[in-house]
Enzyme design. Structure first.
Site, mmCIF file in Angstrom:
data_model
loop_
_atom_site.group_PDB
_atom_site.id
_atom_site.type_symbol
_atom_site.label_atom_id
_atom_site.label_comp_id
_atom_site.label_asym_id
_atom_site.label_seq_id
_atom_site.Cartn_x
_atom_site.Cartn_y
_atom_site.Cartn_z
ATOM 1 N N ARG A 100 48.850 28.504 68.463
ATOM 2 C CA ARG A 100 47.942 27.778 67.560
ATOM 3 C C ARG A 100 48.696 26.681 66.823
ATOM 4 N NH1 ARG A 100 46.846 32.323 62.757
ATOM 5 N NH2 ARG A 100 49.037 32.786 62.392
ATOM 6 N N ASN A 124 43.311 26.062 58.896
ATOM 7 C CA ASN A 124 43.897 27.352 58.517
ATOM 8 C C ASN A 124 45.380 27.173 58.240
ATOM 9 O OD1 ASN A 124 43.363 30.443 58.522
ATOM 10 N ND2 ASN A 124 45.307 30.212 59.599
ATOM 11 N N GLU A 125 45.771 27.504 57.012
ATOM 12 C CA GLU A 125 47.188 27.500 56.631
ATOM 13 C C GLU A 125 47.948 26.264 57.121
ATOM 14 O OE1 GLU A 125 48.312 32.133 55.931
ATOM 15 O OE2 GLU A 125 48.931 31.287 57.799
ATOM 16 N N GLU A 157 43.272 35.880 52.413
ATOM 17 C CA GLU A 157 43.740 36.938 53.317
ATOM 18 C C GLU A 157 44.654 37.868 52.527
ATOM 19 O OE1 GLU A 157 45.618 35.276 56.800
ATOM 20 O OE2 GLU A 157 44.006 33.846 57.136
ATOM 21 N N TRP A 162 54.381 40.267 61.918
ATOM 22 C CA TRP A 162 55.215 39.072 62.084
ATOM 23 C C TRP A 162 56.532 39.077 61.336
ATOM 24 C CZ3 TRP A 162 55.527 37.341 57.151
ATOM 25 C CH2 TRP A 162 54.428 37.576 56.296
ATOM 26 N N GLU A 194 48.178 39.421 67.808
ATOM 27 C CA GLU A 194 48.208 40.201 66.574
ATOM 28 C C GLU A 194 47.749 41.637 66.770
ATOM 29 O OE1 GLU A 194 46.296 37.622 63.694
ATOM 30 O OE2 GLU A 194 48.119 36.405 63.532
ATOM 31 N N GLN A 195 47.936 42.185 67.986
ATOM 32 C CA GLN A 195 47.471 43.550 68.239
ATOM 33 C C GLN A 195 48.186 44.584 67.377
ATOM 34 O OE1 GLN A 195 49.199 44.952 72.265
ATOM 35 N NE2 GLN A 195 48.543 42.858 72.594
ATOM 36 N N MET A 196 49.388 44.252 66.852
ATOM 37 C CA MET A 196 50.100 45.209 66.004
ATOM 38 C C MET A 196 49.794 45.003 64.514
ATOM 39 S SD MET A 196 51.529 46.994 68.251
ATOM 40 C CE MET A 196 52.584 48.046 67.265
ATOM 41 N N HIS A 197 48.854 44.128 64.195
ATOM 42 C CA HIS A 197 48.506 43.819 62.801
ATOM 43 C C HIS A 197 47.342 44.695 62.352
ATOM 44 C CE1 HIS A 197 47.355 41.599 59.237
ATOM 45 N NE2 HIS A 197 48.302 40.715 59.425
HETATM 46 C C1 GAL Z 1 48.048 34.342 58.478
HETATM 47 C C2 GAL Z 1 46.999 33.635 59.310
HETATM 48 C C3 GAL Z 1 46.076 34.604 59.995
HETATM 49 C C4 GAL Z 1 46.866 35.725 60.619
HETATM 50 C C5 GAL Z 1 47.681 36.404 59.558
HETATM 51 C C6 GAL Z 1 48.474 37.576 60.057
HETATM 52 O O1 GAL Z 1 49.185 33.554 58.399
HETATM 53 O O2 GAL Z 1 46.232 32.756 58.528
HETATM 54 O O3 GAL Z 1 45.335 33.934 60.986
HETATM 55 O O4 GAL Z 1 47.685 35.210 61.618
HETATM 56 O O5 GAL Z 1 48.583 35.477 59.023
HETATM 57 O O6 GAL Z 1 49.207 38.176 59.010
#
Ligand code: GAL
Length: 633
Positions: A105, A141-142, A313, A321, A361-364
């Site tokens: 992204r 986004n960010e 968020e 991450w 992000e499957q581990m999130h």
């Molecule tokens: C943020 C982002 C989200 C997601 C999240 C994961 O930086 O805006 O899309 O990736 O982190 O922690």
């Protein structure tokens, strides 16, 4: 002020039959906001010019039908693959000259005119269709995530040259401003000027500073383009979700085009990834996060949003991450949400609803597990939802202490640290933490604040160039102020000013010499504690308040304005700021480790970031505990 909880949801990730149940379960948990859409461009416009709104119409109708309010994100952080066929040169280029490819992204260049036009097109289409359907917007986004502000692309080069021509009018003026006579760097035309990468040794700091300013303005104008289109079709407020410890663009400037500043809070990820703390500190707070990092950003973004701010968020469990991704201590999701409300947040949205079993992000973690069973944070969210319904509104308290935060200084000292450890964020954050250890609530303010009369103590560490409006406000200020180190030590064109710094109103003092020091070579202060990394030799007739142990002045003053000639360690900071606060008549309360307090308008809140209970004024606050009590009227 309304306080509410919400969640980030990706209807395009789940079978449509699940949407209604999901929405009902959100409501059942007491959530009222749902953010959607911000990465869904490939589903909104599967082929260039062919929109598919049916699914999004139904998703919005389902969510709203369940009583949820919708934040719709513009999908410009994730241009679909076909976009690259249309604009093969839209990718940002890194400092080594490599294009940053498709497959994750943020693969775009803020300066690419063709991509901007595509963004304007999709935002226009979304705003027209949903302008009256949704209750808030999020742009992109960010910004800056994944190091995406600086790009060394042909598009950036062309836009930079235009920007330079507007700012300097002639190459001669630019040469003079930057000092290009040095090393024969003079230019005869704007078309000769390159980007400040791939030079043999360091590029001219004035060139790099100009490039940072340019890049920052590109982000602001990219955001403004979207915000203006949305406003033509919608009365709903426009937000952007900023990040933690990101200084790559001027957030004050972007905030000026928003109704709401939001930020994305991942306390455990930050502790592991973004903060330099000794191992004992990391161990102590591994499942709770640093006790001050979130609060700092709450205060920063409250100011960026001119009072209106959200958590867009909120970490709900382990993330994916950071170098290590521990499970939060039970109660922390609740504590983090309450802390935001204590700082005046209007909404706290958890990221994300259901953990995705596929892709990056499957581990999130989410509020639900991938099998749709509740994850632990769901019950904590529901508890907060019940509590905010019962708790009287508390407002955002005004603090007696203001701390300046300046993005240009972050660029200046990263371009020219002069000592490896001179990091601007770290300096300001150290002052913030000390104020919190002293039990104070803090307002963060921009460097061009022209009226300081609301604060009894004003602090401005490390601001490279103090704007004239701030300097004259400082001259009129009746409260106390502490400025330095390195204050006002560059002109706006990145040169050393003459007369030499700090040039503060009424203060007869000259920084005659500076030195940077390795971290294991501190310089003791006579009154206790020491300075690290940096100190200055100040001459002049100003009154000396305290000295280094070798006799150099460490703090000088004129009336209530003080100058600090070094980077104090925590012990010295607590002493210096504590004395200042006492003199200003503020109620200093030294907090136990990991316990923090914050004043709202009507209540004081306490947050126990420790994994053990804390005793405070006859009350036992459990691990991850939150406590509040009415303030004396
Ligand atoms: C943020 C982002 C989200 C997601 C999240 C994961 O930086 O805006 O899309 O990736 O982190 O922690």
């Amino acid at each position: 002020m309304n306080r509410a909880l919400g969640v980030c949801y990706y209807p395009e990730h789940w079978p449509e039959e699940w949407w209604e149940t999901d929405a009902a379960r959100m409501r059942e948990a007491g959530l009222t906001w749902v953010r959607i859409g911000e990465f869904a461009w490939s589903r909104m416009e599967p082929e260039p010019g062919r929109f598919d709104w049916d699914w999004l119409d139904r998703a919005i109708a389902t969510l709203r039908g369940a009583g949820l309010k919708v934040v719709l994100g513009t999908p410009t952080a994730t241009p679909p693959r076909w976009m690259l066929e249309r604009h093969p040169d839209m990718l940002a280029v890194d400092a080594e000259g490599r294009p940053r490819g498709f497959g994750s992204r943020r693969h775009y260049d803020f300066s690419h005119a063709g991509y901007r036009a595509e963004c304007a097109r999709i935002v226009e289409a979304l705003a027209r269709r949903y302008g009256r359907e949704v209750q808030a917007w999020q742009t992109d986004n960010e910004y800056a995530c994944h190091d995406t502000v600086l790009s060394y692309s042909p598009a950036a080069l062309a836009a930079f040259r235009e920007w330079l021509a507007r700012r300097y009018q002639s190459p001669q003026a630019l040469n003079r401003a930057w000092g290009n006579v040095f090393w024969s760097m003079e230019y005869a035309s704007f078309d000769e000027i390159g980007l400040p990468n791939l030079t043999v040794t360091e590029a001219n700091p004035a060139h790099r500073m100009a490039f940072r300013r340019f890049a920052s303005e590109q982000v602001a104008s990219f955001n403004r383009l979207q915000a203006e289109i949305i406003r033509r079709h919608s009365d709903a407020p426009v937000a952007h979700n900023f990040m933690g410890r990101i200084t790559d663009f001027d957030h004050w400037a972007v905030g000026a085009d928003l109704e709401i500043a939001a930020w994305d809070s991942y306390p455990l990820g930050f502790l592991s990834d973004r903060l330099e703390f000794p191992p004992e500190h990391r161990r102590r707070f591994v499942r709770q996060g640093d006790p001050d990092f979130q609060a700092f950003h709450h205060d920063l973004y409250r100011a960026v949003g001119r009072g209106r701010w959200w958590i867009m968020e909120q970490q709900p469990g382990p993330v994916n991450w950071a170098p290590w991704n521990p499970d939060p201590l039970p109660g922390m999701a609740r504590l983090w949400a309450w802390e935001a409300f204590a700082h005046g947040a209007e909404a706290v949205c958890f990221f994300r609803w259901r953990q995705a079993p596929f892709a990056q992000e499957q581990m999130h973690a989410g509020l639900l597990r991938p099998d749709s069973e509740p994850a632990p944070a769901l019950a904590e969210a529901a508890q907060v939802a019940r509590e905010i319904a019962d708790m009287p509104e508390t407002g955002t308290g005004r603090s007696p202490v203001a701390l300046v935060f300046d993005y240009e200084s972050a660029w200046a000292w990263s371009i020219q640290p002069q000592g490896r450890d001179f990091d601007y964020f770290r300096l300001v954050f150290a002052w913030y933490r000390s104020l919190r250890r002293l039990g104070l609530s803090i307002d963060i303010i921009p460097p061009d604040t022209a009226d300081l009369s609301a604060w009894r103590v004003v602090l401005a560490p490390g601001v490279a160039t103090l704007p004239p409006a701030f300097l004259s406000a400082l001259g009129r200020h009746e409260g106390h102020a502490l400025v330095g180190p390195r204050a006002n030590s560059k002109t706006a064109e990145f040169a050393i000013p003459v007369p030499l710094p700090p040039n503060l109103p009424g203060l007869e003092a000259t920084v005659a010499r500076v030195e940077s020091l390795p971290p294991d070579i501190p310089v003791p202060l006579e009154a206790g504690g020491q300075v690290l990394h940096w100190r200055e030799k100040v001459e002049g007739s100003a009154e000396v308040v305290e000295r280094f142990d070798d006799g150099w002045p460490a703090i000088l003053r004129h009336g209530r304005l003080r100058y600090l000639a070094g980077w104090p360690d925590d012990e010295a900071l607590d002493r210096i700021l504590g004395t200042l606060a006492d003199e200003a008549g503020l109620a200093v309360e030294r907090m136990p480790e990991g316990l923090r307090q914050r004043d709202g308008t009507t209540h004081r809140f306490w947050f126990n970031y420790n994994a053990v209970p804390v005793e405070w004024r006859g009350i036992t606050i459990p691990p991850a505990g939150v406590h509040w009590a009415p303030l004396d009227p």
